[in-house]
Scaffold this motif. Structure first.
Motif, PDB file in Angstrom:
ATOM      1  N   ALA A 100      35.203  41.669  51.198  1.00 12.93           N
ATOM      2  CA  ALA A 100      34.740  41.160  49.905  1.00 12.93           C
ATOM      3  C   ALA A 100      34.039  42.262  49.109  1.00 12.93           C
ATOM      4  CB  ALA A 100      33.809  39.967  50.108  1.00 12.93           C
ATOM      5  N   ALA A 101      33.250  43.090  49.789  1.00 11.25           N
ATOM      6  CA  ALA A 101      32.541  44.181  49.111  1.00 11.25           C
ATOM      7  C   ALA A 101      33.518  45.187  48.521  1.00 11.25           C
ATOM      8  CB  ALA A 101      31.583  44.866  50.076  1.00 11.25           C
TER       9      ALA A 101
ATOM     10  N   TYR B   4      37.156  45.742  41.685  1.00 16.51           N
ATOM     11  CA  TYR B   4      37.225  44.897  40.487  1.00 16.51           C
ATOM     12  C   TYR B   4      36.166  45.320  39.469  1.00 16.51           C
ATOM     13  CZ  TYR B   4      37.359  40.690  37.600  1.00 16.51           C
ATOM     14  OH  TYR B   4      37.466  39.810  36.553  1.00 16.51           O
ATOM     15  N   SER B   5      35.011  45.717  39.934  1.00 16.88           N
ATOM     16  CA  SER B   5      33.938  46.168  39.041  1.00 16.88           C
ATOM     17  C   SER B   5      34.409  47.306  38.157  1.00 16.88           C
ATOM     18  CB  SER B   5      32.715  46.620  39.848  1.00 16.88           C
ATOM     19  OG  SER B   5      32.168  45.557  40.574  1.00 16.88           O
ATOM     20  N   LYS B   6      35.146  48.238  38.729  1.00 16.61           N
ATOM     21  CA  LYS B   6      35.657  49.383  37.964  1.00 16.61           C
ATOM     22  C   LYS B   6      36.576  48.921  36.829  1.00 16.61           C
ATOM     23  CE  LYS B   6      35.536  52.320  42.041  1.00 16.61           C
ATOM     24  NZ  LYS B   6      36.362  52.964  43.074  1.00 16.61           N
ATOM     25  N   VAL B   7      37.389  47.916  37.099  1.00 18.43           N
ATOM     26  CA  VAL B   7      38.310  47.399  36.095  1.00 18.43           C
ATOM     27  C   VAL B   7      37.543  46.704  34.975  1.00 18.43           C
ATOM     28  CG1 VAL B   7      40.181  45.741  35.681  1.00 18.43           C
ATOM     29  CG2 VAL B   7      40.191  47.152  37.757  1.00 18.43           C
ATOM     30  N   VAL B   8      36.613  45.823  35.343  1.00 14.24           N
ATOM     31  CA  VAL B   8      35.868  45.058  34.337  1.00 14.24           C
ATOM     32  C   VAL B   8      35.055  45.981  33.436  1.00 14.24           C
ATOM     33  CG1 VAL B   8      34.101  43.289  33.946  1.00 14.24           C
ATOM     34  CG2 VAL B   8      35.781  42.993  35.777  1.00 14.24           C
TER      35      VAL B   8
ATOM     36  N   GLU C 109      31.394  35.821  22.722  1.00 12.73           N
ATOM     37  CA  GLU C 109      32.256  34.820  23.357  1.00 12.73           C
ATOM     38  C   GLU C 109      33.714  35.270  23.390  1.00 12.73           C
ATOM     39  OE1 GLU C 109      33.338  31.527  25.458  1.00 12.73           O
ATOM     40  OE2 GLU C 109      31.274  32.104  24.992  1.00 12.73           O
ATOM     41  N   ALA C 110      34.179  35.908  22.333  1.00 14.40           N
ATOM     42  CA  ALA C 110      35.571  36.383  22.311  1.00 14.40           C
ATOM     43  C   ALA C 110      35.809  37.407  23.421  1.00 14.40           C
ATOM     44  CB  ALA C 110      35.904  36.980  20.944  1.00 14.40           C
ATOM     45  N   ALA C 111      34.865  38.303  23.629  1.00 12.20           N
ATOM     46  CA  ALA C 111      34.995  39.306  24.699  1.00 12.20           C
ATOM     47  C   ALA C 111      34.986  38.630  26.065  1.00 12.20           C
ATOM     48  CB  ALA C 111      33.878  40.336  24.604  1.00 12.20           C
ATOM     49  N   PHE C 112      34.158  37.606  26.222  1.00 11.36           N
ATOM     50  CA  PHE C 112      34.109  36.883  27.496  1.00 11.36           C
ATOM     51  C   PHE C 112      35.432  36.154  27.744  1.00 11.36           C
ATOM     52  CE2 PHE C 112      32.809  33.027  29.964  1.00 11.36           C
ATOM     53  CZ  PHE C 112      32.607  33.682  31.169  1.00 11.36           C
ATOM     54  N   GLN C 113      35.977  35.531  26.712  1.00 12.34           N
ATOM     55  CA  GLN C 113      37.254  34.833  26.863  1.00 12.34           C
ATOM     56  C   GLN C 113      38.370  35.819  27.196  1.00 12.34           C
ATOM     57  OE1 GLN C 113      37.648  31.554  27.182  1.00 12.34           O
ATOM     58  NE2 GLN C 113      35.424  31.442  26.952  1.00 12.34           N
ATOM     59  N   ALA C 114      38.336  36.997  26.598  1.00  7.78           N
ATOM     60  CA  ALA C 114      39.322  38.030  26.933  1.00  7.78           C
ATOM     61  C   ALA C 114      39.183  38.439  28.396  1.00  7.78           C
ATOM     62  CB  ALA C 114      39.149  39.241  26.011  1.00  7.78           C
ATOM     63  N   HIS C 115      37.944  38.549  28.868  1.00  8.26           N
ATOM     64  CA  HIS C 115      37.695  38.863  30.277  1.00  8.26           C
ATOM     65  C   HIS C 115      38.303  37.789  31.172  1.00  8.26           C
ATOM     66  CE1 HIS C 115      35.660  39.649  34.046  1.00  8.26           C
ATOM     67  NE2 HIS C 115      35.120  38.440  33.979  1.00  8.26           N
ATOM     68  N   LEU C 116      38.071  36.525  30.834  1.00  6.36           N
ATOM     69  CA  LEU C 116      38.577  35.425  31.655  1.00  6.36           C
ATOM     70  C   LEU C 116      40.106  35.397  31.714  1.00  6.36           C
ATOM     71  CD1 LEU C 116      36.215  32.474  30.650  1.00  6.36           C
ATOM     72  CD2 LEU C 116      36.130  33.891  32.725  1.00  6.36           C
ATOM     73  N   SER C 117      40.757  35.836  30.654  1.00  4.95           N
ATOM     74  CA  SER C 117      42.215  35.775  30.632  1.00  4.95           C
ATOM     75  C   SER C 117      42.875  37.066  31.119  1.00  4.95           C
ATOM     76  CB  SER C 117      42.701  35.447  29.215  1.00  4.95           C
ATOM     77  OG  SER C 117      42.376  36.487  28.324  1.00  4.95           O
ATOM     78  N   HIS C 118      42.083  38.044  31.488  1.00  2.78           N
ATOM     79  CA  HIS C 118      42.622  39.326  31.960  1.00  2.78           C
ATOM     80  C   HIS C 118      43.343  39.114  33.302  1.00  2.78           C
ATOM     81  CE1 HIS C 118      42.794  43.521  33.201  1.00  2.78           C
ATOM     82  NE2 HIS C 118      42.427  43.859  31.971  1.00  2.78           N
ATOM     83  N   PRO C 119      44.547  39.639  33.461  1.00  4.51           N
ATOM     84  CA  PRO C 119      45.294  39.453  34.715  1.00  4.51           C
ATOM     85  C   PRO C 119      44.547  39.953  35.958  1.00  4.51           C
ATOM     86  CG  PRO C 119      46.706  40.426  33.033  1.00  4.51           C
ATOM     87  CD  PRO C 119      45.319  40.390  32.464  1.00  4.51           C
ATOM     88  N   ALA C 120      43.752  40.992  35.813  1.00  2.69           N
ATOM     89  CA  ALA C 120      43.008  41.511  36.972  1.00  2.69           C
ATOM     90  C   ALA C 120      42.019  40.482  37.503  1.00  2.69           C
ATOM     91  CB  ALA C 120      42.280  42.804  36.608  1.00  2.69           C
ATOM     92  N   GLY C 121      41.460  39.675  36.618  1.00  4.30           N
ATOM     93  CA  GLY C 121      40.517  38.634  37.048  1.00  4.30           C
ATOM     94  C   GLY C 121      41.202  37.558  37.874  1.00  4.30           C
TER      95      GLY C 121
ATOM     96  N   ALA D  14      43.932  37.945  39.634  1.00  2.81           N
ATOM     97  CA  ALA D  14      44.287  38.558  40.923  1.00  2.81           C
ATOM     98  C   ALA D  14      43.058  38.675  41.819  1.00  2.81           C
ATOM     99  CB  ALA D  14      44.915  39.929  40.690  1.00  2.81           C
ATOM    100  N   PHE D  15      41.925  39.086  41.235  1.00  2.00           N
ATOM    101  CA  PHE D  15      40.686  39.205  42.001  1.00  2.00           C
ATOM    102  C   PHE D  15      40.287  37.854  42.597  1.00  2.00           C
ATOM    103  CE2 PHE D  15      36.039  38.581  41.872  1.00  2.00           C
ATOM    104  CZ  PHE D  15      35.656  39.465  42.877  1.00  2.00           C
ATOM    105  N   ASN D  16      40.274  36.823  41.772  1.00  2.00           N
ATOM    106  CA  ASN D  16      39.854  35.505  42.253  1.00  2.00           C
ATOM    107  C   ASN D  16      40.806  34.949  43.299  1.00  2.00           C
ATOM    108  OD1 ASN D  16      37.381  35.060  40.869  1.00  2.00           O
ATOM    109  ND2 ASN D  16      38.551  34.860  38.988  1.00  2.00           N
ATOM    110  N   THR D  17      42.088  35.202  43.153  1.00  2.00           N
ATOM    111  CA  THR D  17      43.067  34.748  44.151  1.00  2.00           C
ATOM    112  C   THR D  17      42.802  35.401  45.501  1.00  2.00           C
ATOM    113  OG1 THR D  17      44.744  34.325  42.472  1.00  2.00           O
ATOM    114  CG2 THR D  17      45.528  34.711  44.721  1.00  2.00           C
ATOM    115  N   GLU D  18      42.486  36.690  45.485  1.00  2.00           N
ATOM    116  CA  GLU D  18      42.219  37.390  46.746  1.00  2.00           C
ATOM    117  C   GLU D  18      40.835  37.063  47.297  1.00  2.00           C
ATOM    118  OE1 GLU D  18      42.546  41.830  48.739  1.00  2.00           O
ATOM    119  OE2 GLU D  18      43.256  41.526  46.691  1.00  2.00           O
TER     120      GLU D  18
END
Length: 99
Positions: free
Chosen positions: A21-22, A28-32, A62-74, A76-80
């Motif tokens: 997990a670490a 993922y931190s690097k991507v975000v 809020e727009a930046a946060f919504q873009a973060h939520l819809s980013h494909p890397a997010g 993939a991260f949550n799935t793993e």
């Protein structure tokens, strides 16, 4: 004026999955941090309890946060991450900055 979106996310790694997990969170931190609207993405482990993870996040608005939520890397991260943690998902707490 657009307010920043500030939140604190926590999760607990399953026994034996702490280092996995670490590593996942560090990558993922690097991507975000490269996302245009990200201000802060600071990931930590609890000293003395390395299975407990804390992430402090801030997005320009809020727009930046919504873009973060819809980013494909997010996604993939949550799935793993999901099978590695005790909770069904990371627990999110949204914050408001004091003046």
């Amino acid at each position: 004026m657009n307010e920043p979106v500030i939140l604190h996310a926590t999760f607990t790694a399953r026994t034996g999955e702490e280092d996995h997990a670490a590593r996942l969170l560090a990558e993922y931190s690097k991507v975000v941090r490269q996302e245009p609207g990200n201000v802060i993405f600071d990931a930590s482990r609890l000293r003395g309890a390395p299975d407990h993870f804390f992430v402090y996040e801030e997005y320009r608005d809020e727009a930046a946060f919504q873009a973060h939520l819809s980013h494909p890397a997010g996604r993939a991260f949550n799935t793993e991450l999901t099978p590695l943690i005790v909770e069904p998902t990371s627990e999110l707490t949204f914050l408001c900055r004091l003046p």
